[in-house]
Motif scaffolding. Structure first.
Motif, PDB file in Angstrom:
ATOM      1  N   GLU A   1       0.829  -1.218   0.000  1.00  0.00           N
ATOM      2  CA  GLU A   1       0.000   0.000   0.000  1.00  0.00           C
ATOM      3  C   GLU A   1       0.863   1.267   0.000  1.00  0.00           C
ATOM      4  O   GLU A   1       0.481   2.274  -0.586  1.00  0.00           O
ATOM      5  N   GLU A   2       2.038   1.200   0.641  1.00  0.00           N
ATOM      6  CA  GLU A   2       2.930   2.369   0.626  1.00  0.00           C
ATOM      7  C   GLU A   2       3.599   2.504  -0.741  1.00  0.00           C
ATOM      8  O   GLU A   2       3.795   3.608  -1.244  1.00  0.00           O
ATOM      9  N   MET A   3       3.935   1.385  -1.335  1.00  0.00           N
ATOM     10  CA  MET A   3       4.648   1.418  -2.623  1.00  0.00           C
ATOM     11  C   MET A   3       3.824   2.027  -3.750  1.00  0.00           C
ATOM     12  O   MET A   3       4.384   2.561  -4.702  1.00  0.00           O
ATOM     13  N   ILE A   4       2.489   1.920  -3.642  1.00  0.00           N
ATOM     14  CA  ILE A   4       1.683   2.468  -4.736  1.00  0.00           C
ATOM     15  C   ILE A   4       1.266   3.920  -4.488  1.00  0.00           C
ATOM     16  O   ILE A   4       0.540   4.503  -5.283  1.00  0.00           O
ATOM     17  N   SER A   5       1.755   4.507  -3.379  1.00  0.00           N
ATOM     18  CA  SER A   5       1.430   5.922  -3.144  1.00  0.00           C
ATOM     19  C   SER A   5       2.630   6.772  -2.723  1.00  0.00           C
ATOM     20  O   SER A   5       2.837   7.862  -3.250  1.00  0.00           O
ATOM     21  N   ASP A   6       3.456   6.287  -1.797  1.00  0.00           N
ATOM     22  CA  ASP A   6       4.553   7.114  -1.271  1.00  0.00           C
ATOM     23  C   ASP A   6       5.574   7.504  -2.342  1.00  0.00           C
ATOM     24  O   ASP A   6       6.022   6.646  -3.101  1.00  0.00           O
ATOM     25  N   GLY A   7       5.935   8.776  -2.346  1.00  0.00           N
ATOM     26  CA  GLY A   7       7.036   9.235  -3.202  1.00  0.00           C
ATOM     27  C   GLY A   7       6.691   9.334  -4.681  1.00  0.00           C
ATOM     28  O   GLY A   7       7.575   9.527  -5.510  1.00  0.00           O
ATOM     29  N   LEU A   8       5.393   9.181  -5.020  1.00  0.00           N
ATOM     30  CA  LEU A   8       5.018   9.231  -6.438  1.00  0.00           C
ATOM     31  C   LEU A   8       4.381  10.582  -6.753  1.00  0.00           C
ATOM     32  O   LEU A   8       3.389  10.955  -6.141  1.00  0.00           O
ATOM     33  N   SER A   9       4.958  11.300  -7.690  1.00  0.00           N
ATOM     34  CA  SER A   9       4.372  12.597  -8.037  1.00  0.00           C
ATOM     35  C   SER A   9       3.905  12.659  -9.478  1.00  0.00           C
ATOM     36  O   SER A   9       2.999  13.404  -9.810  1.00  0.00           O
ATOM     37  N   ALA A  10       4.484  11.835 -10.345  1.00  0.00           N
ATOM     38  CA  ALA A  10       3.956  11.745 -11.715  1.00  0.00           C
ATOM     39  C   ALA A  10       2.706  10.858 -11.641  1.00  0.00           C
ATOM     40  O   ALA A  10       2.588  10.042 -10.728  1.00  0.00           O
ATOM     41  N   PRO A  11       1.764  10.991 -12.594  1.00  0.00           N
ATOM     42  CA  PRO A  11       0.587  10.118 -12.569  1.00  0.00           C
ATOM     43  C   PRO A  11       1.014   8.660 -12.710  1.00  0.00           C
ATOM     44  O   PRO A  11       2.022   8.370 -13.360  1.00  0.00           O
ATOM     45  N   LEU A  12       0.242   7.750 -12.128  1.00  0.00           N
ATOM     46  CA  LEU A  12       0.534   6.317 -12.286  1.00  0.00           C
ATOM     47  C   LEU A  12       0.299   5.894 -13.735  1.00  0.00           C
ATOM     48  O   LEU A  12      -0.627   6.388 -14.387  1.00  0.00           O
ATOM     49  N   HIS A  13       1.123   4.976 -14.227  1.00  0.00           N
ATOM     50  CA  HIS A  13       0.930   4.443 -15.581  1.00  0.00           C
ATOM     51  C   HIS A  13      -0.356   3.606 -15.614  1.00  0.00           C
ATOM     52  O   HIS A  13      -0.647   2.870 -14.658  1.00  0.00           O
ATOM     53  N   ASP A  14      -1.127   3.690 -16.701  1.00  0.00           N
ATOM     54  CA  ASP A  14      -2.399   2.968 -16.813  1.00  0.00           C
ATOM     55  C   ASP A  14      -2.248   1.449 -16.628  1.00  0.00           C
ATOM     56  O   ASP A  14      -3.134   0.797 -16.069  1.00  0.00           O
ATOM     57  N   GLY A  15      -1.142   0.917 -17.100  1.00  0.00           N
ATOM     58  CA  GLY A  15      -0.919  -0.537 -16.960  1.00  0.00           C
ATOM     59  C   GLY A  15      -0.762  -0.932 -15.500  1.00  0.00           C
ATOM     60  O   GLY A  15      -1.201  -2.013 -15.085  1.00  0.00           O
ATOM     61  N   ALA A  16      -0.147  -0.043 -14.705  1.00  0.00           N
ATOM     62  CA  ALA A  16       0.014  -0.297 -13.269  1.00  0.00           C
ATOM     63  C   ALA A  16      -1.337  -0.166 -12.574  1.00  0.00           C
ATOM     64  O   ALA A  16      -1.715  -1.007 -11.756  1.00  0.00           O
ATOM     65  N   VAL A  17      -2.090   0.867 -12.945  1.00  0.00           N
ATOM     66  CA  VAL A  17      -3.414   1.095 -12.352  1.00  0.00           C
ATOM     67  C   VAL A  17      -4.305  -0.134 -12.579  1.00  0.00           C
ATOM     68  O   VAL A  17      -5.011  -0.586 -11.679  1.00  0.00           O
ATOM     69  N   LYS A  18      -4.233  -0.693 -13.778  1.00  0.00           N
ATOM     70  CA  LYS A  18      -5.057  -1.872 -14.097  1.00  0.00           C
ATOM     71  C   LYS A  18      -4.779  -2.999 -13.085  1.00  0.00           C
ATOM     72  O   LYS A  18      -5.705  -3.606 -12.532  1.00  0.00           O
ATOM     73  N   TYR A  19      -3.492  -3.255 -12.815  1.00  0.00           N
ATOM     74  CA  TYR A  19      -3.141  -4.318 -11.854  1.00  0.00           C
ATOM     75  C   TYR A  19      -3.585  -3.948 -10.432  1.00  0.00           C
ATOM     76  O   TYR A  19      -4.151  -4.784  -9.716  1.00  0.00           O
ATOM     77  N   TYR A  20      -3.345  -2.691 -10.022  1.00  0.00           N
ATOM     78  CA  TYR A  20      -3.681  -2.297  -8.652  1.00  0.00           C
ATOM     79  C   TYR A  20      -5.197  -2.378  -8.426  1.00  0.00           C
ATOM     80  O   TYR A  20      -5.644  -2.737  -7.342  1.00  0.00           O
ATOM     81  N   LYS A  21      -5.980  -2.081  -9.457  1.00  0.00           N
ATOM     82  CA  LYS A  21      -7.449  -2.200  -9.347  1.00  0.00           C
ATOM     83  C   LYS A  21      -7.857  -3.662  -9.228  1.00  0.00           C
ATOM     84  O   LYS A  21      -8.709  -4.016  -8.426  1.00  0.00           O
ATOM     85  N   GLU A  22      -7.224  -4.493 -10.065  1.00  0.00           N
ATOM     86  CA  GLU A  22      -7.535  -5.929  -9.996  1.00  0.00           C
ATOM     87  C   GLU A  22      -7.299  -6.490  -8.610  1.00  0.00           C
ATOM     88  O   GLU A  22      -8.039  -7.353  -8.140  1.00  0.00           O
ATOM     89  N   ARG A  23      -6.249  -5.995  -7.948  1.00  0.00           N
ATOM     90  CA  ARG A  23      -5.938  -6.480  -6.598  1.00  0.00           C
ATOM     91  C   ARG A  23      -6.806  -5.810  -5.538  1.00  0.00           C
ATOM     92  O   ARG A  23      -6.688  -6.132  -4.360  1.00  0.00           O
ATOM     93  N   GLY A  24      -7.614  -4.821  -5.957  1.00  0.00           N
ATOM     94  CA  GLY A  24      -8.478  -4.122  -5.001  1.00  0.00           C
ATOM     95  C   GLY A  24      -7.736  -3.074  -4.191  1.00  0.00           C
ATOM     96  O   GLY A  24      -8.194  -2.640  -3.142  1.00  0.00           O
ATOM     97  N   TRP A  25      -6.548  -2.665  -4.650  1.00  0.00           N
ATOM     98  CA  TRP A  25      -5.754  -1.668  -3.922  1.00  0.00           C
ATOM     99  C   TRP A  25      -6.156  -0.247  -4.305  1.00  0.00           C
ATOM    100  O   TRP A  25      -5.740   0.714  -3.669  1.00  0.00           O
ATOM    101  N   MET A  26      -6.919  -0.144  -5.396  1.00  0.00           N
ATOM    102  CA  MET A  26      -7.391   1.178  -5.851  1.00  0.00           C
ATOM    103  C   MET A  26      -8.835   1.038  -6.275  1.00  0.00           C
ATOM    104  O   MET A  26      -9.260  -0.023  -6.720  1.00  0.00           O
ATOM    105  N   GLU A  27      -9.565   2.148  -6.190  1.00  0.00           N
ATOM    106  CA  GLU A  27     -10.980   2.169  -6.611  1.00  0.00           C
ATOM    107  C   GLU A  27     -11.073   2.190  -8.131  1.00  0.00           C
ATOM    108  O   GLU A  27     -10.340   2.914  -8.768  1.00  0.00           O
TER     109      GLU A  27
END
Ligand code: GLU
Length: 319
Positions: free
Chosen positions: A293-319
């Motif tokens: 949960e820290e790795m997908i938010s801490d220290g990130l200032s550029a937008p997340l890449h869509d391919g990463a978002v797809k995986y994080y959503k699948e895992r239920g880590w993002m809405e």
């Protein structure tokens, strides 16, 4: 006869091309071979390459100059992904500091990794007890392209110093700096890196040396003014010669890419890491305490890449 033969050759060629077309080579920018970025890149590639038969992805992670070199290579399309300090991820995306006039709009964050304290290691005989004692000394400020050199320039600026405040400001690579300290070619070395780190262990085992605190008003202001800096402590006892905790400030190591890189590629890379997360965490002691949960938010200032978002959503880590 000749016609048939050439048709046969032509179809063999087509078949050959079709087979290799499924393969896709991806390159991850790292840092010096004695640093932790190199381990990050090698570890990610190792996990990605386990699935090559299914995904077609073949991953390599060569040694590079570090954060700035990696961001520039991704921007130029020479590399697909890379590791970069959170401060330089921020500045590249926003076109500030070293990236003034050179905005990287397509920069995309993937995840953050370990913390990297801005670390100063001084020879015990050099009379250096704090960052301010570096004035007039011989200091290895970091190789061109590295995050540590760029962040050192920010620190000097904040303190109203310049490189000419040092008797020598050498730009040796991480792999060379431990030997330079041991051979008394420099009084101190700077390294923004995860701990424990092999090259610092090498430095303190070849010569009496210690970690030096980096504190004061200029550092307080840097931490207050910038979301990507935080106070950091290197625990006492981690390195020979440094028994008490050492206070400094630091950044996060982050994994970045470009929106030009396909969603499928970034998805597979992220999946390889997080589907095998326990294995990944064992690949370096600096990864042991990582939390998804820290790795997908801490220290990130550029937008997340869509391919990463797809995986994080699948895992239920993002809405
Ligand atoms: N933080 C350093 C840089 O940005 C690299 C540290 C490492 O290689 O682990 O260049």
């Amino acid at each position: 006869m000749t016609v048939f033969k050439s048709i046969a050759i032509a179809s063999a060629l087509v078949a050959g091309t079709a087979a290799t077309a499924q393969e896709k080579f991806i390159t991850i920018g790292t840092g010096g071979q004695t640093g932790v970025y190199f381990v990050v890149g090698q570890s990610i590639c190792r996990l990605v390459n386990r699935d090559s038969a299914e995904t077609g992805l073949k991953c390599t992670a060569p040694s590079t100059g570090g954060s700035i070199a990696n961001i520039n290579a991704i921007k130029a399309g020479d590399m697909d992904m890379g590791v970069a300090q959170s401060d330089w991820q921020y500045h590249a995306y926003n076109g500030t500091s070293q990236f003034e006039g050179d905005k990287f709009d397509k920069e995309r964050a993937v995840f953050s990794v370990h913390s990297e304290p801005f670390t100063v290691i001084a020879r015990a005989d050099a009379g250096i007890e704090s960052f301010d004692d570096l004035k007039g000394k011989r200091v290895n400020v970091g190789n061109p392209g590295s995050g540590q050199l760029a962040t050192m320039e920010v620190v000097l600026d904040a303190k109203g110093w310049s490189m000419s405040d040092f008797a020598l400001a050498s730009e040796l690579k991480p792999a060379e700096q431990a030997a330079a300290l041991g051979d008394n070619k420099v009084d101190a070395i700077i390294y923004t890196v995860g701990h424990p780190n092999g090259s610092i262990q090498e430095a303190v085992s070849t010569v009496d040396a210690k970690l030096v605190p980096v504190e004061g008003d200029a550092i307080d202001k840097l931490v207050e003014d910038n979301p990507f800096y935080a106070y950091a402590t290197v625990p006492g006892g981690m390195y020979k010669g440094t028994d008490s905790d050492v206070k400094t400030f630091g950044v996060k190591a982050t994994f970045v890419t470009s929106s030009d890189v396909d969603d499928d590629v970034v998805y597979e890379v992220v999946k390889a890491v997080f589907d095998n997360f326990d294995r990944f965490k064992k690949l370096h002691p600096a990864f042991e305490t990582l939390k998804e949960e820290e790795m997908i938010s801490d220290g990130l200032s550029a937008p997340l890449h869509d391919g990463a978002v797809k995986y994080y959503k699948e895992r239920g880590w993002m809405e």
